[in-house]
Design a protein around this motif. Sequence first.
Motif, PDB file in Angstrom:
ATOM      1  N   PHE A   1       0.832  -1.208   0.000  1.00  0.00           N
ATOM      2  CA  PHE A   1       0.000   0.000   0.000  1.00  0.00           C
ATOM      3  C   PHE A   1       0.865   1.256   0.000  1.00  0.00           C
ATOM      4  O   PHE A   1       0.572   2.229  -0.680  1.00  0.00           O
ATOM      5  N   MET A   2       1.946   1.240   0.758  1.00  0.00           N
ATOM      6  CA  MET A   2       2.818   2.418   0.828  1.00  0.00           C
ATOM      7  C   MET A   2       3.531   2.654  -0.506  1.00  0.00           C
ATOM      8  O   MET A   2       3.678   3.794  -0.949  1.00  0.00           O
ATOM      9  N   ALA A   3       3.954   1.573  -1.162  1.00  0.00           N
ATOM     10  CA  ALA A   3       4.625   1.722  -2.461  1.00  0.00           C
ATOM     11  C   ALA A   3       3.660   2.314  -3.487  1.00  0.00           C
ATOM     12  O   ALA A   3       4.014   3.233  -4.233  1.00  0.00           O
TER      13      ALA A   3
ATOM     14  N   ARG B   1      -0.375   9.865   3.246  1.00  0.00           N
ATOM     15  CA  ARG B   1      -0.374  11.339   3.223  1.00  0.00           C
ATOM     16  C   ARG B   1       0.920  11.900   3.805  1.00  0.00           C
ATOM     17  O   ARG B   1       1.522  12.814   3.252  1.00  0.00           O
ATOM     18  N   LEU B   2       1.340  11.360   4.939  1.00  0.00           N
ATOM     19  CA  LEU B   2       2.572  11.834   5.568  1.00  0.00           C
ATOM     20  C   LEU B   2       3.800  11.532   4.718  1.00  0.00           C
ATOM     21  O   LEU B   2       4.696  12.360   4.605  1.00  0.00           O
ATOM     22  N   ALA B   3       3.822  10.349   4.141  1.00  0.00           N
ATOM     23  CA  ALA B   3       4.971   9.971   3.308  1.00  0.00           C
ATOM     24  C   ALA B   3       5.089  10.917   2.127  1.00  0.00           C
ATOM     25  O   ALA B   3       6.190  11.341   1.767  1.00  0.00           O
ATOM     26  N   ALA B   4       3.962  11.266   1.527  1.00  0.00           N
ATOM     27  CA  ALA B   4       3.980  12.170   0.376  1.00  0.00           C
ATOM     28  C   ALA B   4       4.343  13.588   0.806  1.00  0.00           C
ATOM     29  O   ALA B   4       5.148  14.254   0.169  1.00  0.00           O
TER      30      ALA B   4
ATOM     31  N   GLY C   1       9.029   8.427   2.972  1.00  0.00           N
ATOM     32  CA  GLY C   1       9.405   7.260   2.181  1.00  0.00           C
ATOM     33  C   GLY C   1       8.529   6.074   2.502  1.00  0.00           C
ATOM     34  O   GLY C   1       8.096   5.899   3.654  1.00  0.00           O
ATOM     35  N   PRO C   2       8.257   5.234   1.496  1.00  0.00           N
ATOM     36  CA  PRO C   2       7.325   4.123   1.704  1.00  0.00           C
ATOM     37  C   PRO C   2       7.792   3.088   2.722  1.00  0.00           C
ATOM     38  O   PRO C   2       6.989   2.582   3.501  1.00  0.00           O
TER      39      PRO C   2
END
Length: 187
Positions: free
Chosen positions: A93-95, A159-162, A167-168
């Motif tokens: 999901f993060m990727a 949202r935070l990663a973006a 980073g994922p």
Amino acid sequence: MTRRPEPHDPTAERLLDAAAQVFTERGGTAGMAEVAAAAGVGRATLYRYFPNRAALLRGLVHAASEEVERRIADADIDNVDVREGLSRLCRGFMAAGSRYGFLAAVEDQPEKGPDLHRRLGDPVRALLERGVAEGVLRDDLPVETLFALFTGLLTQAVRLAARDGLGPERAAAAVIALFLDGAALRG
């Protein structure tokens, strides 16, 4: 007449790739002209494939959901323990979120529909149900509550990663640590 993109049409894929990149870099308010320029095509070509912003966003939601579905299948969660399955899902999901996370902030986002929610949510629910049944996850909360908490963490981490450049991998590790520490069966 508007051209309807065929599945795996290279031009449509190039346009969607460019749109994902432009929206990730410049935000969801980037214009169609910016997308066309990033794809190396004229605006007329973009509008033949995606006649307006809403159609482009629908295409992006479709591309994002296909990627997440592929990542869920690739995670092979039925053949690993629950903790590893959750970690794999989270990394997937993060990727995908690192590429399509901007969709979470787009206000005029198209309706995803119940079928998409089912296709993406059912594998997560099944893994959580298995975790409860195997005594890995706590049983004092309904699976739907565990699902809402896990997917809520995923959504916020995307949202935070973006936004923060987390980073994922780091975002996935944070979600798993927070979720499992709070959802692990207390002995």
